[in-house]
Design an enzyme around this catalytic site. Sequence first.
Site, PDB file in Angstrom:
ATOM      1  N   HIS A  40      38.523  30.083  29.429  1.00  0.00           N
ATOM      2  CA  HIS A  40      39.561  30.118  30.647  1.00  0.00           C
ATOM      3  C   HIS A  40      40.674  28.815  30.168  1.00  0.00           C
ATOM      4  CE1 HIS A  40      38.149  32.998  33.429  1.00  0.00           C
ATOM      5  NE2 HIS A  40      36.956  32.899  32.627  1.00  0.00           N
ATOM      6  N   ASP A  89      47.035  23.438  30.334  1.00  0.00           N
ATOM      7  CA  ASP A  89      46.186  24.320  31.327  1.00  0.00           C
ATOM      8  C   ASP A  89      46.082  25.608  30.805  1.00  0.00           C
ATOM      9  OD1 ASP A  89      45.235  25.243  33.735  1.00  0.00           O
ATOM     10  OD2 ASP A  89      46.682  24.314  35.153  1.00  0.00           O
TER      11      ASP A  89
HETATM   12  C1  GDG Z   1      40.479  27.460  35.185  1.00  0.00           C
HETATM   13  C2  GDG Z   1      41.639  26.844  34.023  1.00  0.00           C
HETATM   14  C3  GDG Z   1      42.843  28.972  34.272  1.00  0.00           C
HETATM   15  C4  GDG Z   1      42.841  25.183  44.871  1.00  0.00           C
HETATM   16  N1  GDG Z   1      42.714  24.637  45.926  1.00  0.00           N
HETATM   17  C5  GDG Z   1      42.115  25.278  46.875  1.00  0.00           C
HETATM   18  C6  GDG Z   1      41.849  26.438  46.365  1.00  0.00           C
HETATM   19  N2  GDG Z   1      42.322  26.446  45.157  1.00  0.00           N
HETATM   20  C7  GDG Z   1      42.217  27.688  44.083  1.00  0.00           C
HETATM   21  C8  GDG Z   1      43.647  28.183  43.797  1.00  0.00           C
HETATM   22  C9  GDG Z   1      43.410  28.803  42.430  1.00  0.00           C
HETATM   23  C10 GDG Z   1      42.280  28.089  41.642  1.00  0.00           C
HETATM   24  O1  GDG Z   1      41.607  27.434  42.893  1.00  0.00           O
HETATM   25  C11 GDG Z   1      42.754  27.129  40.905  1.00  0.00           C
HETATM   26  O2  GDG Z   1      42.860  27.905  39.766  1.00  0.00           O
HETATM   27  P1  GDG Z   1      43.766  27.362  38.504  1.00  0.00           P
HETATM   28  O3  GDG Z   1      44.005  28.485  37.349  1.00  0.00           O
HETATM   29  O4  GDG Z   1      44.913  26.847  39.115  1.00  0.00           O
HETATM   30  O5  GDG Z   1      42.849  26.000  38.116  1.00  0.00           O
HETATM   31  P2  GDG Z   1      41.353  25.810  37.288  1.00  0.00           P
HETATM   32  O6  GDG Z   1      40.657  25.814  38.487  1.00  0.00           O
HETATM   33  O7  GDG Z   1      41.419  24.727  36.373  1.00  0.00           O
HETATM   34  O8  GDG Z   1      41.051  27.057  36.621  1.00  0.00           O
HETATM   35  C12 GDG Z   1      43.209  27.592  34.367  1.00  0.00           C
HETATM   36  C13 GDG Z   1      41.570  29.493  35.641  1.00  0.00           C
HETATM   37  O9  GDG Z   1      40.612  28.763  35.215  1.00  0.00           O
HETATM   38  C14 GDG Z   1      41.276  31.054  35.501  1.00  0.00           C
HETATM   39  O10 GDG Z   1      41.243  31.522  34.107  1.00  0.00           O
HETATM   40  O11 GDG Z   1      43.981  29.687  35.302  1.00  0.00           O
HETATM   41  O12 GDG Z   1      43.963  27.289  33.567  1.00  0.00           O
HETATM   42  O13 GDG Z   1      41.708  25.671  34.187  1.00  0.00           O
HETATM   43  O14 GDG Z   1      43.066  30.104  42.632  1.00  0.00           O
HETATM   44  O15 GDG Z   1      44.328  28.698  44.600  1.00  0.00           O
HETATM   45  N3  GDG Z   1      41.310  27.434  47.059  1.00  0.00           N
HETATM   46  C15 GDG Z   1      40.952  27.463  48.266  1.00  0.00           C
HETATM   47  N4  GDG Z   1      41.327  26.081  48.715  1.00  0.00           N
HETATM   48  C16 GDG Z   1      41.719  24.894  48.078  1.00  0.00           C
HETATM   49  O16 GDG Z   1      41.974  23.960  48.654  1.00  0.00           O
HETATM   50  N5  GDG Z   1      40.399  28.229  49.151  1.00  0.00           N
END
Ligand code: GDG
Length: 455
Positions: A158, A362
């Site tokens: 990821h 990322d």
């Molecule tokens: C890894 C990789 C890759 C965030 N704050 C809250 C909340 N979130 C949710 C967001 C989003 C998720 O968490 C974060 O996903 P990201 O993709 O932005 O980043 P990582 O956590 O680092 O994820 C990344 C991912 O895996 C998938 O393959 O895209 O690059 O680092 O969905 O909305 N959700 C809630 N409350 C919050 O305060 N409910």
Amino acid sequence: MTSQTSSRLVVVSNRLPLGDNPSGGLVVALEDALGASGGVWIGFSGQPSEAPADHLHDHPGARFRRLSFDLSQEDHDSYYAGYSNSTLWPLCHGRADLMRIVPEYLEGYRRVAGRIADLMVPHLRQDDRIWVQDYQLFPLAAALRERGVSVPIGHFLHIPFPGPADCAALPNPSELFQWLSHYDLLGFQTRRDLGAFVQSARQLSQFQPIDRDMIRLCGRTLRAGVFPIGIDASAFIAEARQAPDEDRMRSLTGARMMIGVDRLDYSKGIPQRFRAYQMLLDTRPDLIEQVSFLQIAPPTRGEVEAYQDIREETEHLAGRINGQFATLNWTPIRFIHRPFPRAVLAGLYRQARIGLVTPLADGMNLVAKEYVAAQDVADPGVLILSRFAGAAETMTDALIVNPHDPQEMAEAMAEALAMSSVERRRRHAALLQGVIEQDVSWWSSRYLDRLRPVQ
Ligand code: GDG
């Protein structure tokens, strides 16, 4: 062995999605495949245990079968907080300077993979296909092979794959490629990551390309490909449409909102974003009270020192900018170090004129896709996206920025605020099409179509 269409899917991830109604993109994406094949999801129960059980725990009552394993505090500290999040995570995000090389971390990381393999073996069947998620579990296929498991095993990464210079900073670069060579399919988020893997494997290991997606790695033949992850777009669109308007500051001052939503991680570029906003307010005093910035940054990995540092830096900077620019009616930055329910986030994205997704590194970044999905198509906001997010490879209609350059980011903010409705709609329509077409179900079915024995 039965044919692969009737094979059972076994997903293994660091954390098991628990609760009566586990949600989230990955769960939704895999639910059908797991349900249809009588599949199983295996992962950590979530709480270190004083007396870890020598078997997997069954969690009944879900839409698919879930089995959890316990970890001792020591295993959790070395495998998870240690090698996974203090060695691999900084390295894969271009922060070798934050990497901690501690022999016990690596030992714990290997030991936990062996332990998970031991716990899994009694549950496996001849017709299984195993899909391992992410960097916490690189050695799992090798550990399963050692125990005689010969079914297809795939891995999806990821986060970014490090290039040769970063890989060489690991305590065990050649072991990393040995671990990977035991999979049948390696999945990466972007062409960039697949390219970094190929370059690193060439320089640090035994690697030969065979044809389009087949490779030889450490004497084994396997496939490698690009599978950009998406979101559950239709659910997110529906959620955002129904969400109430929570942005009271806009009603007070009329200020348009910029939003950032990130785990409070040093890879997400939050201080750089704050400095760019500070530059915008410095150079464009006419925007005082006209634009506000809401940063939601829930805590993560608080036991790791680098995360305590980023919290301090971010809070300090937000305080300074607010002290400098706030008026009686308006606070420039609302920095909230707590999670919010998904539905609230969806509504906030919809009300924000600008989505700021500016990580320094990322794998993909799902917030970029959620922001686009949440917009009102008749009056959409503008996505400002870092060129270092995997999402930038496909989301080319965003305003693409270099997150290290505060002036370029401040200019992008000003451009987004001034952007005509026609251009906002044109850019958004193109982005939304991609988010809908390449959603999380598209991602999982493309990956699972290719997860089969190599010979
Ligand atoms: C890894 C990789 C890759 C965030 N704050 C809250 C909340 N979130 C949710 C967001 C989003 C998720 O968490 C974060 O996903 P990201 O993709 O932005 O980043 P990582 O956590 O680092 O994820 C990344 C991912 O895996 C998938 O393959 O895209 O690059 O680092 O969905 O909305 N959700 C809630 N409350 C919050 O305060 N409910």
